[in-house]
Design a protein around this motif. Structure first.
Motif, PDB file in Angstrom:
ATOM      1  N   GLY A  36     -29.365  32.872   4.780  1.00 15.89           N
ATOM      2  CA  GLY A  36     -28.662  34.098   5.124  1.00 15.89           C
ATOM      3  C   GLY A  36     -27.181  33.905   4.894  1.00 15.89           C
ATOM      4  O   GLY A  36     -26.648  32.817   5.144  1.00 15.89           O
ATOM      5  N   ILE A  37     -26.501  34.915   4.386  1.00 17.53           N
ATOM      6  CA  ILE A  37     -25.045  34.848   4.168  1.00 17.53           C
ATOM      7  C   ILE A  37     -24.429  36.064   4.830  1.00 17.53           C
ATOM      8  O   ILE A  37     -24.728  37.203   4.474  1.00 17.53           O
ATOM      9  CB  ILE A  37     -24.696  34.800   2.668  1.00 17.53           C
ATOM     10  N   GLN A  38     -23.551  35.816   5.817  1.00 13.09           N
ATOM     11  CA  GLN A  38     -22.961  36.878   6.636  1.00 13.09           C
ATOM     12  C   GLN A  38     -21.465  36.612   6.833  1.00 13.09           C
ATOM     13  O   GLN A  38     -21.033  35.453   6.843  1.00 13.09           O
ATOM     14  CB  GLN A  38     -23.614  36.902   8.025  1.00 13.09           C
ATOM     15  N   PRO A  39     -20.657  37.659   7.051  1.00 12.04           N
ATOM     16  CA  PRO A  39     -19.237  37.451   7.385  1.00 12.04           C
ATOM     17  C   PRO A  39     -19.086  37.158   8.882  1.00 12.04           C
ATOM     18  O   PRO A  39     -18.814  38.049   9.682  1.00 12.04           O
ATOM     19  CB  PRO A  39     -18.593  38.784   6.996  1.00 12.04           C
ATOM     20  N   ASN A  78     -37.634  28.367   8.493  1.00 11.05           N
ATOM     21  CA  ASN A  78     -36.397  27.932   9.143  1.00 11.05           C
ATOM     22  C   ASN A  78     -35.257  28.739   8.536  1.00 11.05           C
ATOM     23  O   ASN A  78     -35.022  28.683   7.328  1.00 11.05           O
ATOM     24  CB  ASN A  78     -36.166  26.435   8.902  1.00 11.05           C
ATOM     25  N   TYR A  79     -34.575  29.521   9.369  1.00 12.21           N
ATOM     26  CA  TYR A  79     -33.494  30.390   8.876  1.00 12.21           C
ATOM     27  C   TYR A  79     -32.157  29.664   8.974  1.00 12.21           C
ATOM     28  O   TYR A  79     -31.766  29.176  10.035  1.00 12.21           O
ATOM     29  CB  TYR A  79     -33.457  31.682   9.697  1.00 12.21           C
ATOM     30  N   ILE A  80     -31.448  29.599   7.859  1.00 17.89           N
ATOM     31  CA  ILE A  80     -30.136  28.937   7.800  1.00 17.89           C
ATOM     32  C   ILE A  80     -29.090  29.992   7.465  1.00 17.89           C
ATOM     33  O   ILE A  80     -29.111  30.575   6.374  1.00 17.89           O
ATOM     34  CB  ILE A  80     -30.117  27.830   6.729  1.00 17.89           C
ATOM     35  N   ASN A  81     -28.164  30.248   8.385  1.00 20.88           N
ATOM     36  CA  ASN A  81     -27.153  31.290   8.192  1.00 20.88           C
ATOM     37  C   ASN A  81     -25.806  30.668   7.829  1.00 20.88           C
ATOM     38  O   ASN A  81     -25.337  29.730   8.497  1.00 20.88           O
ATOM     39  CB  ASN A  81     -26.994  32.118   9.468  1.00 20.88           C
ATOM     40  N   GLU A  82     -25.182  31.172   6.785  1.00 23.90           N
ATOM     41  CA  GLU A  82     -23.872  30.683   6.338  1.00 23.90           C
ATOM     42  C   GLU A  82     -22.823  31.779   6.467  1.00 23.90           C
ATOM     43  O   GLU A  82     -23.120  32.960   6.279  1.00 23.90           O
ATOM     44  CB  GLU A  82     -23.945  30.211   4.883  1.00 23.90           C
ATOM     45  N   ASP A  83     -21.603  31.389   6.766  1.00 25.45           N
ATOM     46  CA  ASP A  83     -20.467  32.309   6.889  1.00 25.45           C
ATOM     47  C   ASP A  83     -19.783  32.473   5.535  1.00 25.45           C
ATOM     48  O   ASP A  83     -19.444  31.490   4.884  1.00 25.45           O
ATOM     49  CB  ASP A  83     -19.469  31.733   7.910  1.00 25.45           C
ATOM     50  N   ILE A 108     -30.984  36.372   2.510  1.00 26.23           N
ATOM     51  CA  ILE A 108     -30.786  37.657   3.179  1.00 26.23           C
ATOM     52  C   ILE A 108     -29.278  37.894   3.247  1.00 26.23           C
ATOM     53  O   ILE A 108     -28.551  37.125   3.854  1.00 26.23           O
ATOM     54  CB  ILE A 108     -31.380  37.648   4.605  1.00 26.23           C
ATOM     55  N   GLY A 109     -28.810  38.963   2.621  1.00 28.81           N
ATOM     56  CA  GLY A 109     -27.389  39.204   2.527  1.00 28.81           C
ATOM     57  C   GLY A 109     -26.942  39.025   1.082  1.00 28.81           C
ATOM     58  O   GLY A 109     -27.777  38.915   0.177  1.00 28.81           O
ATOM     59  N   PRO A 110     -25.625  38.916   0.883  1.00 34.12           N
ATOM     60  CA  PRO A 110     -24.554  39.160   1.842  1.00 34.12           C
ATOM     61  C   PRO A 110     -24.439  40.630   2.253  1.00 34.12           C
ATOM     62  O   PRO A 110     -25.157  41.484   1.750  1.00 34.12           O
ATOM     63  CB  PRO A 110     -23.301  38.701   1.090  1.00 34.12           C
ATOM     64  N   LEU A 111     -23.486  40.862   3.141  1.00 30.61           N
ATOM     65  CA  LEU A 111     -23.229  42.209   3.640  1.00 30.61           C
ATOM     66  C   LEU A 111     -22.286  42.977   2.726  1.00 30.61           C
ATOM     67  O   LEU A 111     -22.580  44.085   2.284  1.00 30.61           O
ATOM     68  CB  LEU A 111     -22.653  42.125   5.051  1.00 30.61           C
ATOM     69  N   MET A 130     -32.794  37.705  -3.712  1.00 26.41           N
ATOM     70  CA  MET A 130     -31.743  38.028  -2.745  1.00 26.41           C
ATOM     71  C   MET A 130     -31.910  39.486  -2.341  1.00 26.41           C
ATOM     72  O   MET A 130     -32.122  40.352  -3.195  1.00 26.41           O
ATOM     73  CB  MET A 130     -30.372  37.807  -3.387  1.00 26.41           C
ATOM     74  N   ILE A 131     -31.848  39.757  -1.041  1.00 24.63           N
ATOM     75  CA  ILE A 131     -31.891  41.144  -0.580  1.00 24.63           C
ATOM     76  C   ILE A 131     -30.718  41.382   0.357  1.00 24.63           C
ATOM     77  O   ILE A 131     -30.652  40.832   1.458  1.00 24.63           O
ATOM     78  CB  ILE A 131     -33.243  41.517   0.066  1.00 24.63           C
TER      79      ILE A 131
END
Length: 385
Positions: A36-39, A78-83, A108-111, A130-131
């Motif tokens: 996952g890529i999120q701000p 296993n969900y790995i979220n990155e900033d 999942i992402g980015p936003l 990627m979604i």
């Protein structure tokens, strides 16, 4: 991109059993990574937190329900979220890390659209689906056939508000103030202008600035706008900038109705803007006031888990992750091409709409119009595509 068992985090349990001949049964469970890529920091950080929460919740529900079966092996996630910090460069680095080090089967992402455009190039080249849950800029999915989105696009969203301003608010003139350094803001501004003028309205001012994360003074642009006497002010920017823009507009006596897009959808809009944002209207993907059982079950579960009601980005990330995992389960494969093909053919019912993709892997969905009333978001109407 080919994925082998070597890429997986494997949990192997050996169970010794005695049969008529005597045998040892090997039971294997595997856990694979989803990125996952999120701000999580920067001007859209509240959206990043919501997106992470929504995706995490979907993954937990998927695992609790038993996960998927891949080559006869029970498989969980296993969900790995990155900033990404709202930066294309940081987002690109996060994508490289997730794909090359963590060996994720999807992202999942980015936003933010500007970040998604950078990440999409990397995901497409690597064959990793990627979604994006929130990137509404039209060109994002045009990068390639591994790129999807869970949100409607700016051409629809900008036109929705142009039609609402003309048909419902009955205004004939409008002014626009937008960030010309962000594809999202710029796209909404242009689509609103085109739609409003097509209806017969006149955009009397079309003012720009650069980088809403750093800009705090909008008085020069607002002074020009005020001189044109618009009946409506369209602000297709993110909540922090919108709050400052409306405070400064009201301070100089520019008190016309204002509207925007889904970038307004944050409790911080009211926290920062206060009375200045009261009455503002904006297009969005989801309303927590939707009375459908599925939506209310999601709102209840999310609120219990995170002690706050979900916003649209939480709902979209929840749907994006849920849709991806549903396609993964259907494919029964960790190969990117297999998951991609299953996603293309999906018909998934989420909390922010029903998802069926067009030829560009964009969902055809409705939009809702919300208004800030007494400091709270209030549902006004639903606009069908």
């Amino acid at each position: 991109m080919k994925r082998t068992v070597a890429f997986l985090l494997i949990l192997t349990v050996l169970v010794a059993g005695v049969t008529g001949c005597g045998s040892t049964t090997k039971v294997t469970e595997q856990v694979i990574n989803l990125g996952g890529i999120q701000p999580m920091t920067g001007g859209a950080a509240t959206f990043g937190a919501s997106g992470k929460n929504g995706a995490t919740m979907a993954v937990e529900e998927f695992n609790t329900a038993g996960g998927a079966t891949v080559d006869g092996v029970k498989t969980t996630i296993n969900y790995i979220n990155e900033d990404d910090a709202g930066s294309p460069e940081v987002g690109a680095s996060a994508a490289q890390k997730l794909i090359n080090q963590d060996k994720v089967i999807g992202i999942i992402g980015p936003l933010m659209s500007k970040v998604s455009l950078a990440v999409a190039l990397i995901a497409q080249a690597a064959g990793v689906p990627m979604i994006s849950h929130g990137s509404t800029a039209t060109q994002v999915t045009l990068v390639g056939d591994y790129i999807f989105r869970a949100c409607f696009i700016d051409s629809f969203q900008g036109t929705v508000m142009a039609n609402y301003a003309w048909n419902t608010l009955k205004v004939k003139t409008a002014a626009v103030l937008y960030d010309n350094g962000n594809d999202y803001n710029k796209g909404l501004a242009e689509y609103f202008k085109a739609g409003f003028e097509k209806n017969g309205g006149k955009v009397v001012a079309f003012e720009a600035f650069t980088d809403e994360d750093k800009t705090v003074d909008y008085k020069a642009q607002l002074t020009k706008i005020k001189a044109t006497n618009p009946e409506f002010l369209y602000l297709p920017n993110y909540y922090a900038a919108v709050a400052l823009q409306l405070k400064q507009a009201r301070e100089m006596g520019l008190n016309v109705p204002a509207g925007g897009g889904d970038g307004w959808d944050s409790p911080d809009l009211v926290k920062i803007g206060g009375a200045a944002v009261e009455g503002g209207v904006f297009s969005n993907h989801f309303s927590k006031d939707d009375l459908s059982p599925k939506v209310q079950a999601f709102v209840s579960a999310y609120t219990t888990k995170y002690r706050a009601a979900p916003d649209a980005l939480a709902a979209l990330a929840y749907d994006a992750a849920g849709l991806f995992l549903d396609a993964f389960k259907t494919a029964g494969s960790i190969k990117g091409s297999d998951i991609r093909d299953a996603m293309k053919n999906t018909s998934f019912s989420g909390v922010a709409g029903v998802y069926k993709f067009d030829e560009n892997r964009d969902p055809i969905k409705a939009a809702v119009i919300l208004q800030i009333k007494n400091g709270q978001q209030t549902y006004l109407t639903t606009i069908q595509p």
